[in-house]
Design an enzyme around this catalytic site. Structure first.
Site, short mmCIF file in Angstrom:
data_model
loop_
_atom_site.label_atom_id
_atom_site.label_comp_id
_atom_site.label_asym_id
_atom_site.label_seq_id
_atom_site.Cartn_x
_atom_site.Cartn_y
_atom_site.Cartn_z
N SER A 172 0.95 -1.17 -0.10
CA SER A 172 0.22 -0.09 0.11
C SER A 172 0.81 1.14 0.02
CB SER A 172 -0.85 0.00 1.12
OG SER A 172 -0.28 -0.01 2.47
N HIS A 212 -2.65 -6.16 2.90
CA HIS A 212 -1.66 -7.39 3.29
C HIS A 212 -2.26 -8.49 3.65
CE1 HIS A 212 0.92 -3.64 5.25
NE2 HIS A 212 0.89 -3.62 3.82
N GLU A 242 -3.57 -2.84 9.61
CA GLU A 242 -3.01 -3.61 10.56
C GLU A 242 -3.39 -3.29 12.15
OE1 GLU A 242 1.47 -2.67 10.47
OE2 GLU A 242 1.09 -1.69 8.67
N GLU A 248 2.78 -9.35 6.91
CA GLU A 248 3.60 -9.02 7.90
C GLU A 248 3.50 -9.80 8.94
OE1 GLU A 248 2.72 -4.96 8.39
OE2 GLU A 248 3.69 -4.20 6.53
N ASP A 282 -3.22 0.96 12.08
CA ASP A 282 -3.06 1.49 10.39
C ASP A 282 -4.14 1.24 9.72
OD1 ASP A 282 -2.27 2.39 8.08
OD2 ASP A 282 -0.74 0.83 7.79
N GLU A 285 -2.52 5.43 12.48
CA GLU A 285 -1.96 5.61 11.43
C GLU A 285 -2.96 5.62 10.06
OE1 GLU A 285 1.21 3.31 8.22
OE2 GLU A 285 1.21 3.09 10.53
N ASP A 321 0.99 8.54 7.06
CA ASP A 321 2.13 7.95 6.21
C ASP A 321 1.77 8.10 4.68
OD1 ASP A 321 3.68 5.64 5.21
OD2 ASP A 321 2.25 4.18 5.58
N LYS A 375 9.59 5.91 6.56
CA LYS A 375 9.92 4.77 5.90
C LYS A 375 11.08 5.17 5.08
CE LYS A 375 5.40 2.56 5.82
NZ LYS A 375 4.14 2.25 4.84
N HIS A 402 8.88 -0.64 9.01
CA HIS A 402 9.38 -1.61 7.85
C HIS A 402 8.07 -1.29 6.68
CE1 HIS A 402 6.28 -4.64 9.06
NE2 HIS A 402 5.50 -3.44 9.44
N LYS A 452 7.47 -0.12 14.03
CA LYS A 452 6.67 -1.12 13.42
C LYS A 452 7.76 -2.07 12.42
CE LYS A 452 3.30 0.09 10.91
NZ LYS A 452 2.21 0.77 10.03
#
Length: 425
Positions: free
Chosen positions: A43, A156, A165, A206, A243, A289, A316, A341, A369, A392
Protein backbone atom coordinates in the site's frame (compact mmCIF):
# COMPACT_ATOMS: atom_id res chain seq x y z
CA UNK A 1 43.59 8.23 7.16
CA UNK A 2 40.43 8.64 5.07
CA UNK A 3 38.66 5.44 4.07
CA UNK A 4 37.31 5.54 0.52
CA UNK A 5 34.88 3.46 -1.49
CA UNK A 6 36.61 1.11 -3.92
CA UNK A 7 33.70 -0.90 -5.28
CA UNK A 8 29.90 -0.71 -5.56
CA UNK A 9 27.78 -3.45 -7.13
CA UNK A 10 24.19 -4.68 -7.05
CA UNK A 11 22.27 -7.93 -7.30
CA UNK A 12 18.62 -8.83 -7.89
CA UNK A 13 17.31 -10.83 -4.90
CA UNK A 14 13.84 -11.76 -3.60
CA UNK A 15 11.89 -10.06 -0.82
CA UNK A 16 9.50 -11.67 1.68
CA UNK A 17 6.68 -11.79 -0.87
CA UNK A 18 8.89 -13.55 -3.42
CA UNK A 19 9.20 -10.42 -5.55
CA UNK A 20 12.52 -9.05 -6.80
CA UNK A 21 14.34 -6.33 -4.93
CA UNK A 22 17.83 -4.84 -4.89
CA UNK A 23 20.82 -5.82 -2.76
CA UNK A 24 23.87 -3.53 -2.92
CA UNK A 25 27.47 -4.34 -1.96
CA UNK A 26 30.00 -1.68 -0.99
CA UNK A 27 33.73 -2.25 -0.47
CA UNK A 28 36.36 0.14 0.89
CA UNK A 29 40.12 0.36 0.74
CA UNK A 30 40.29 -0.75 4.38
CA UNK A 31 38.96 -4.17 3.40
CA UNK A 32 35.39 -3.59 4.56
CA UNK A 33 32.70 -5.33 2.50
CA UNK A 34 29.04 -4.89 3.45
CA UNK A 35 25.63 -5.23 1.85
CA UNK A 36 22.18 -3.70 2.22
CA UNK A 37 18.81 -4.90 0.91
CA UNK A 38 15.87 -2.71 -0.03
CA UNK A 39 12.26 -3.32 1.11
CA UNK A 40 9.13 -2.76 -0.97
CA UNK A 41 5.62 -1.61 -0.02
CA UNK A 42 2.20 -2.92 -1.07
CA UNK A 43 0.00 0.00 0.00
CA UNK A 44 1.94 2.98 -1.29
CA UNK A 45 1.27 6.70 -1.29
CA UNK A 46 1.00 8.36 -4.70
CA UNK A 47 3.81 10.77 -3.78
CA UNK A 48 6.33 8.13 -2.69
CA UNK A 49 9.72 7.89 -4.33
CA UNK A 50 9.48 5.49 -7.26
CA UNK A 51 10.95 1.99 -7.11
CA UNK A 52 12.09 1.06 -10.58
CA UNK A 53 10.57 -2.11 -12.06
CA UNK A 54 11.56 -3.57 -15.43
CA UNK A 55 7.97 -4.12 -16.66
CA UNK A 56 9.21 -7.08 -18.67
CA UNK A 57 6.34 -9.56 -18.35
CA UNK A 58 8.60 -12.46 -19.33
CA UNK A 59 10.40 -12.10 -15.96
CA UNK A 60 8.72 -12.07 -12.53
CA UNK A 61 5.44 -10.81 -14.02
CA UNK A 62 7.06 -7.52 -14.90
CA UNK A 63 8.41 -6.89 -11.40
CA UNK A 64 12.09 -7.53 -12.11
CA UNK A 65 14.65 -4.95 -10.98
CA UNK A 66 17.48 -5.52 -13.44
CA UNK A 67 17.24 -1.91 -14.64
CA UNK A 68 17.74 -0.69 -11.07
CA UNK A 69 20.65 -3.12 -10.63
CA UNK A 70 22.23 -1.86 -13.84
CA UNK A 71 21.79 1.73 -12.70
CA UNK A 72 23.81 0.91 -9.59
CA UNK A 73 26.52 -0.91 -11.51
CA UNK A 74 26.85 1.40 -14.50
CA UNK A 75 25.84 4.88 -13.30
CA UNK A 76 26.04 5.19 -9.52
CA UNK A 77 29.14 3.06 -8.92
CA UNK A 78 31.50 5.11 -11.14
CA UNK A 79 30.19 8.35 -9.62
CA UNK A 80 30.85 7.45 -5.98
CA UNK A 81 33.89 5.17 -6.21
CA UNK A 82 36.79 7.01 -4.60
CA UNK A 83 34.51 9.06 -2.33
CA UNK A 84 35.19 9.00 1.44
CA UNK A 85 32.78 6.46 2.86
CA UNK A 86 32.04 8.77 5.80
CA UNK A 87 30.56 11.45 3.54
CA UNK A 88 26.99 10.12 3.68
CA UNK A 89 25.27 13.43 2.92
CA UNK A 90 27.57 14.19 0.00
CA UNK A 91 27.16 10.73 -1.50
CA UNK A 92 23.37 10.87 -1.20
CA UNK A 93 23.41 14.27 -2.92
CA UNK A 94 25.53 12.90 -5.76
CA UNK A 95 22.95 10.17 -6.36
CA UNK A 96 20.04 12.61 -6.26
CA UNK A 97 21.80 14.80 -8.80
CA UNK A 98 22.53 11.81 -11.03
CA UNK A 99 18.86 10.91 -10.96
CA UNK A 100 17.65 14.44 -11.64
CA UNK A 101 14.00 13.89 -10.71
CA UNK A 102 12.00 14.79 -7.61
CA UNK A 103 10.73 11.25 -7.07
CA UNK A 104 13.87 9.32 -8.12
CA UNK A 105 12.06 7.80 -11.07
CA UNK A 106 15.11 7.87 -13.34
CA UNK A 107 17.56 5.67 -11.45
CA UNK A 108 14.95 4.27 -9.08
CA UNK A 109 14.58 4.81 -5.35
CA UNK A 110 15.36 1.12 -4.87
CA UNK A 111 18.75 1.57 -6.57
CA UNK A 112 19.58 4.79 -4.72
CA UNK A 113 18.43 3.60 -1.29
CA UNK A 114 20.33 0.33 -1.57
CA UNK A 115 23.55 2.28 -2.12
CA UNK A 116 22.70 4.82 0.59
CA UNK A 117 22.11 2.11 3.20
CA UNK A 118 25.20 0.15 2.19
CA UNK A 119 27.37 3.27 2.37
CA UNK A 120 26.06 3.98 5.89
CA UNK A 121 26.82 0.43 6.96
CA UNK A 122 30.31 0.59 5.40
CA UNK A 123 30.93 3.89 7.17
CA UNK A 124 29.98 2.33 10.50
CA UNK A 125 32.22 -0.68 9.89
CA UNK A 126 35.14 1.54 8.89
CA UNK A 127 34.66 3.66 12.01
CA UNK A 128 34.51 0.58 14.22
CA UNK A 129 31.05 1.53 15.48
CA UNK A 130 27.70 -0.24 15.57
CA UNK A 131 25.38 1.25 12.97
CA UNK A 132 23.02 2.82 15.53
CA UNK A 133 25.93 4.66 17.18
CA UNK A 134 27.40 5.73 13.83
CA UNK A 135 24.12 7.27 12.68
CA UNK A 136 22.83 8.46 16.05
CA UNK A 137 25.94 9.50 17.94
CA UNK A 138 27.28 8.46 21.32
CA UNK A 139 24.02 9.20 23.12
CA UNK A 140 21.86 6.89 20.97
CA UNK A 141 20.29 4.55 23.51
CA UNK A 142 16.50 4.75 23.21
CA UNK A 143 15.08 1.35 22.28
CA UNK A 144 11.72 1.85 20.55
CA UNK A 145 8.49 0.36 21.81
CA UNK A 146 7.56 -2.45 19.41
CA UNK A 147 4.15 -2.21 17.73
CA UNK A 148 3.54 -5.86 16.84
CA UNK A 149 1.16 -6.55 13.98
CA UNK A 150 -1.10 -9.35 15.19
CA UNK A 151 -4.03 -9.09 12.75
CA UNK A 152 -3.53 -8.24 9.06
CA UNK A 153 -6.18 -6.94 6.69
CA UNK A 154 -6.55 -4.64 3.71
CA UNK A 155 -3.79 -4.84 1.12
CA UNK A 156 -1.73 -7.12 3.35
CA UNK A 157 -4.09 -10.09 3.48
CA UNK A 158 -6.71 -12.00 1.47
CA UNK A 159 -9.42 -11.68 4.09
CA UNK A 160 -12.47 -9.48 4.61
CA UNK A 161 -10.97 -7.05 7.14
CA UNK A 162 -10.73 -3.53 5.71
CA UNK A 163 -8.21 -2.02 8.09
CA UNK A 164 -4.66 -3.06 7.33
CA UNK A 165 -2.91 -3.48 10.68
CA UNK A 166 -4.00 -4.17 14.23
CA UNK A 167 -0.97 -3.94 16.52
CA UNK A 168 -0.29 -4.80 20.16
CA UNK A 169 1.91 -2.26 21.97
CA UNK A 170 3.48 -2.89 25.41
CA UNK A 171 3.02 -0.03 27.85
CA UNK A 172 5.44 0.68 30.67
CA UNK A 173 7.55 -2.43 30.19
CA UNK A 174 10.83 -2.33 32.17
CA UNK A 175 12.87 -3.48 29.16
CA UNK A 176 12.54 -4.16 25.47
CA UNK A 177 12.79 -7.89 25.95
CA UNK A 178 9.96 -7.89 28.51
CA UNK A 179 7.79 -5.71 26.30
CA UNK A 180 8.46 -8.00 23.36
CA UNK A 181 7.63 -11.04 25.48
CA UNK A 182 4.25 -9.64 26.50
CA UNK A 183 3.07 -8.97 22.96
CA UNK A 184 4.51 -12.23 21.62
CA UNK A 185 2.53 -14.07 24.30
CA UNK A 186 -0.56 -12.12 23.24
CA UNK A 187 0.08 -13.11 19.62
CA UNK A 188 0.19 -16.80 20.56
CA UNK A 189 -2.90 -16.50 22.75
CA UNK A 190 -4.71 -14.90 19.81
CA UNK A 191 -3.83 -17.92 17.67
CA UNK A 192 -5.43 -20.22 20.23
CA UNK A 193 -8.59 -18.11 20.31
CA UNK A 194 -8.84 -18.15 16.52
CA UNK A 195 -8.34 -21.93 16.37
CA UNK A 196 -10.96 -22.51 19.05
CA UNK A 197 -13.46 -20.55 16.94
CA UNK A 198 -12.55 -22.36 13.72
CA UNK A 199 -11.10 -19.16 12.26
CA UNK A 200 -8.07 -19.14 9.97
CA UNK A 201 -4.65 -18.84 11.55
CA UNK A 202 -2.73 -18.28 8.33
CA UNK A 203 -0.75 -15.04 8.28
CA UNK A 204 -0.61 -12.01 6.01
CA UNK A 205 2.32 -10.17 4.47
CA UNK A 206 3.59 -8.86 7.80
CA UNK A 207 3.02 -12.01 9.84
CA UNK A 208 -0.24 -11.11 11.57
CA UNK A 209 -3.16 -13.52 11.46
CA UNK A 210 -5.58 -12.97 8.59
CA UNK A 211 -8.97 -14.45 9.50
CA UNK A 212 -12.29 -13.52 7.94
CA UNK A 213 -14.24 -11.69 10.62
CA UNK A 214 -17.76 -10.44 11.04
CA UNK A 215 -16.61 -6.81 10.77
CA UNK A 216 -13.61 -4.59 11.50
CA UNK A 217 -14.55 -4.09 15.13
CA UNK A 218 -14.56 -7.85 15.69
CA UNK A 219 -10.78 -7.70 15.23
CA UNK A 220 -10.54 -5.25 18.13
CA UNK A 221 -12.73 -7.40 20.36
CA UNK A 222 -10.77 -10.61 19.86
CA UNK A 223 -7.48 -8.73 20.43
CA UNK A 224 -8.81 -7.39 23.73
CA UNK A 225 -9.73 -10.94 24.71
CA UNK A 226 -6.28 -12.23 23.71
CA UNK A 227 -4.55 -9.58 25.83
CA UNK A 228 -6.60 -10.56 28.87
CA UNK A 229 -6.16 -14.30 28.36
CA UNK A 230 -2.40 -13.79 28.04
CA UNK A 231 -2.51 -12.37 31.57
CA UNK A 232 -2.27 -8.66 30.79
CA UNK A 233 -4.56 -5.68 31.27
CA UNK A 234 -5.65 -3.79 28.16
CA UNK A 235 -4.66 -0.15 28.39
CA UNK A 236 -2.37 -0.76 31.35
CA UNK A 237 0.05 -3.44 30.16
CA UNK A 238 -0.76 -3.59 26.46
CA UNK A 239 -2.53 -1.08 24.24
CA UNK A 240 -3.45 -1.06 20.55
CA UNK A 241 -2.10 0.78 17.51
CA UNK A 242 -3.96 0.81 14.22
CA UNK A 243 -3.13 1.41 10.60
CA UNK A 244 -6.29 1.82 8.55
CA UNK A 245 -4.37 2.49 5.30
CA UNK A 246 -7.56 4.34 4.41
CA UNK A 247 -6.38 5.18 0.89
CA UNK A 248 -6.86 1.50 0.04
CA UNK A 249 -10.63 1.79 0.54
CA UNK A 250 -11.11 5.36 -0.63
CA UNK A 251 -12.19 5.58 -4.30
CA UNK A 252 -11.32 9.29 -4.59
CA UNK A 253 -8.44 9.38 -2.03
CA UNK A 254 -10.07 12.52 -0.61
CA UNK A 255 -13.41 12.17 1.16
CA UNK A 256 -15.20 8.97 0.14
CA UNK A 257 -14.73 5.63 1.90
CA UNK A 258 -16.10 2.19 1.07
CA UNK A 259 -15.69 -0.42 3.81
CA UNK A 260 -17.11 -3.00 1.42
CA UNK A 261 -15.49 -6.14 2.79
CA UNK A 262 -16.89 -5.99 6.30
CA UNK A 263 -20.29 -4.48 5.64
CA UNK A 264 -20.01 -1.05 7.24
CA UNK A 265 -20.74 0.41 3.82
CA UNK A 266 -20.02 3.79 2.29
CA UNK A 267 -18.91 6.67 4.45
CA UNK A 268 -17.82 10.25 4.03
CA UNK A 269 -14.94 11.88 5.86
CA UNK A 270 -17.03 13.03 8.84
CA UNK A 271 -18.49 9.55 9.27
CA UNK A 272 -15.00 8.01 9.28
CA UNK A 273 -13.97 10.54 11.91
CA UNK A 274 -17.00 9.56 13.98
CA UNK A 275 -16.05 5.88 13.72
CA UNK A 276 -12.53 6.69 14.87
CA UNK A 277 -13.76 8.70 17.84
CA UNK A 278 -16.12 5.91 18.90
CA UNK A 279 -13.32 3.34 18.80
CA UNK A 280 -10.95 5.61 20.72
CA UNK A 281 -13.53 5.91 23.51
CA UNK A 282 -14.15 2.16 23.59
CA UNK A 283 -10.65 0.69 23.16
CA UNK A 284 -7.15 1.47 24.53
CA UNK A 285 -5.84 2.94 21.27
CA UNK A 286 -2.57 4.88 21.55
CA UNK A 287 -1.90 5.63 17.89
CA UNK A 288 -3.83 5.56 14.64
CA UNK A 289 -2.00 5.63 11.33
CA UNK A 290 -3.68 6.80 8.13
CA UNK A 291 -7.19 6.87 9.58
CA UNK A 292 -8.16 8.88 6.49
CA UNK A 293 -7.03 8.90 2.87
CA UNK A 294 -3.84 10.54 1.68
CA UNK A 295 -5.55 13.57 0.12
CA UNK A 296 -8.08 14.06 2.91
CA UNK A 297 -6.03 16.80 4.54
CA UNK A 298 -9.13 18.48 5.95
CA UNK A 299 -10.36 15.24 7.51
CA UNK A 300 -6.94 14.59 9.06
CA UNK A 301 -6.97 18.09 10.54
CA UNK A 302 -10.47 17.66 11.97
CA UNK A 303 -9.64 14.32 13.58
CA UNK A 304 -6.38 15.65 15.03
CA UNK A 305 -8.21 18.66 16.46
CA UNK A 306 -10.70 16.36 18.18
CA UNK A 307 -8.47 13.54 19.52
CA UNK A 308 -4.85 14.67 18.98
CA UNK A 309 -4.42 15.49 22.65
CA UNK A 310 -5.09 11.89 23.65
CA UNK A 311 -3.56 9.74 20.87
CA UNK A 312 -1.02 9.94 18.07
CA UNK A 313 -2.53 10.61 14.65
CA UNK A 314 0.18 9.26 12.37
CA UNK A 315 0.54 10.32 8.75
CA UNK A 316 2.03 7.77 6.36
CA UNK A 317 0.67 7.99 2.81
CA UNK A 318 -0.17 11.65 3.35
CA UNK A 319 3.46 12.61 4.23
CA UNK A 320 5.52 9.82 2.57
CA UNK A 321 8.61 10.69 4.68
CA UNK A 322 8.97 13.84 2.58
CA UNK A 323 9.83 17.13 4.30
CA UNK A 324 7.76 19.02 1.71
CA UNK A 325 4.55 17.35 2.87
CA UNK A 326 5.57 17.13 6.53
CA UNK A 327 6.17 20.90 6.58
CA UNK A 328 2.69 21.45 5.14
CA UNK A 329 1.22 19.13 7.78
CA UNK A 330 2.98 20.94 10.60
CA UNK A 331 1.78 24.31 9.32
CA UNK A 332 -1.83 23.15 8.89
CA UNK A 333 -1.87 20.96 12.05
CA UNK A 334 -2.90 18.02 9.90
CA UNK A 335 -1.62 15.34 12.29
CA UNK A 336 0.80 15.12 15.21
CA UNK A 337 3.04 12.24 14.14
CA UNK A 338 4.83 10.96 11.04
CA UNK A 339 5.67 7.45 9.91
CA UNK A 340 9.26 7.24 8.67
CA UNK A 341 9.97 4.74 5.89
CA UNK A 342 13.39 4.77 4.26
CA UNK A 343 12.21 3.62 0.85
CA UNK A 344 9.41 6.18 0.71
CA UNK A 345 12.01 8.92 0.31
CA UNK A 346 15.00 6.98 -1.04
CA UNK A 347 18.09 8.01 0.95
CA UNK A 348 19.25 7.72 4.53
CA UNK A 349 20.01 11.44 4.60
CA UNK A 350 16.50 12.48 3.59
CA UNK A 351 14.92 10.11 6.13
CA UNK A 352 17.07 11.73 8.83
CA UNK A 353 15.99 15.16 7.57
CA UNK A 354 12.36 14.11 8.01
CA UNK A 355 13.05 12.97 11.57
CA UNK A 356 14.80 16.25 12.35
CA UNK A 357 11.82 18.25 11.06
CA UNK A 358 9.52 16.28 13.36
CA UNK A 359 11.82 16.88 16.33
CA UNK A 360 11.92 20.61 15.71
CA UNK A 361 8.11 20.77 15.50
CA UNK A 362 7.59 18.66 18.63
CA UNK A 363 5.94 15.90 16.59
CA UNK A 364 6.40 12.20 17.21
CA UNK A 365 7.91 10.01 14.52
CA UNK A 366 7.60 6.28 14.21
CA UNK A 367 10.03 4.13 12.23
CA UNK A 368 8.50 1.50 9.97
CA UNK A 369 9.30 -1.51 7.81
CA UNK A 370 7.45 -2.36 4.57
CA UNK A 371 5.21 -5.29 3.76
CA UNK A 372 7.80 -6.65 1.33
CA UNK A 373 10.87 -7.01 3.58
CA UNK A 374 14.21 -8.80 3.70
CA UNK A 375 16.34 -10.20 6.50
CA UNK A 376 18.34 -6.94 6.56
CA UNK A 377 18.32 -5.45 10.08
CA UNK A 378 19.28 -1.89 9.07
CA UNK A 379 15.88 -0.68 10.27
CA UNK A 380 16.44 -1.78 13.87
CA UNK A 381 19.69 0.16 14.15
CA UNK A 382 18.12 3.13 12.39
CA UNK A 383 15.25 3.21 14.90
CA UNK A 384 17.66 3.34 17.83
CA UNK A 385 19.84 5.92 16.07
CA UNK A 386 16.85 8.21 15.53
CA UNK A 387 15.55 7.81 19.08
CA UNK A 388 11.99 7.32 17.84
CA UNK A 389 9.46 6.16 20.39
CA UNK A 390 7.89 3.35 18.38
CA UNK A 391 8.86 0.82 15.73
CA UNK A 392 6.62 -1.09 13.35
CA UNK A 393 8.34 -4.20 12.09
CA UNK A 394 5.70 -6.90 11.89
CA UNK A 395 4.56 -9.86 13.89
CA UNK A 396 6.04 -12.66 15.98
CA UNK A 397 6.33 -14.79 12.84
CA UNK A 398 8.18 -14.64 9.50
CA UNK A 399 11.95 -14.45 9.76
CA UNK A 400 12.27 -11.10 7.97
CA UNK A 401 10.28 -9.53 10.86
CA UNK A 402 11.89 -11.53 13.66
CA UNK A 403 15.36 -10.51 12.44
CA UNK A 404 14.63 -6.89 13.40
CA UNK A 405 13.33 -7.83 16.85
CA UNK A 406 16.35 -10.03 17.47
CA UNK A 407 18.71 -7.22 16.44
CA UNK A 408 17.01 -4.92 18.95
CA UNK A 409 17.52 -7.56 21.65
CA UNK A 410 21.24 -7.54 20.76
CA UNK A 411 21.38 -3.75 20.92
CA UNK A 412 19.63 -3.76 24.28
CA UNK A 413 22.24 -6.18 25.58
CA UNK A 414 25.06 -4.02 24.21
CA UNK A 415 23.57 -0.93 25.84
CA UNK A 416 22.90 -2.64 29.16
CA UNK A 417 25.70 -0.88 31.00
CA UNK A 418 24.47 2.47 29.63
CA UNK A 419 20.96 2.02 31.06
CA UNK A 420 19.18 2.04 27.74
CA UNK A 421 15.73 3.56 27.59
CA UNK A 422 12.65 1.89 26.16
CA UNK A 423 9.69 3.96 25.30
CA UNK A 424 7.85 6.74 23.61
CA UNK A 425 9.13 10.23 24.25
Amino acid sequence: MTTVITSVSALEILDSRGNPTVRVFVETDSGTRVSASVPSGASTGENEAIELRDKDNSRYNGKGVLDAVNNVNRIIAPAITGQPVSEQVHIDRIMKKLDGTENKSNLGANAILGVSMAVARAGAESAGLPLYRYLGGNTARRIPVPAMNIINGGEHADNNVDFQEFMAVPIGAPSFREGLRSIAETFHRLKTLLKNRNLATGVGDEGGFAPDLENNEAAMDIIMEAIEQAGYKPGKDISISLDSAASSFSPDLTSKYELKWSGEGKMNSDEMISLCRDWIKKYPIVSWEDPLAENDWNGFRKLTEKVGQSIDIVGDDIFVTNTKYIAKGIKEKTANSVLIKLNQIGTVTEAIDAVQMCREAGWRYFISHRSGETEDTFLADFAVAMGGGQLKTGSASRSERIAKYNRLLEIEMELGAMRCIIGRK
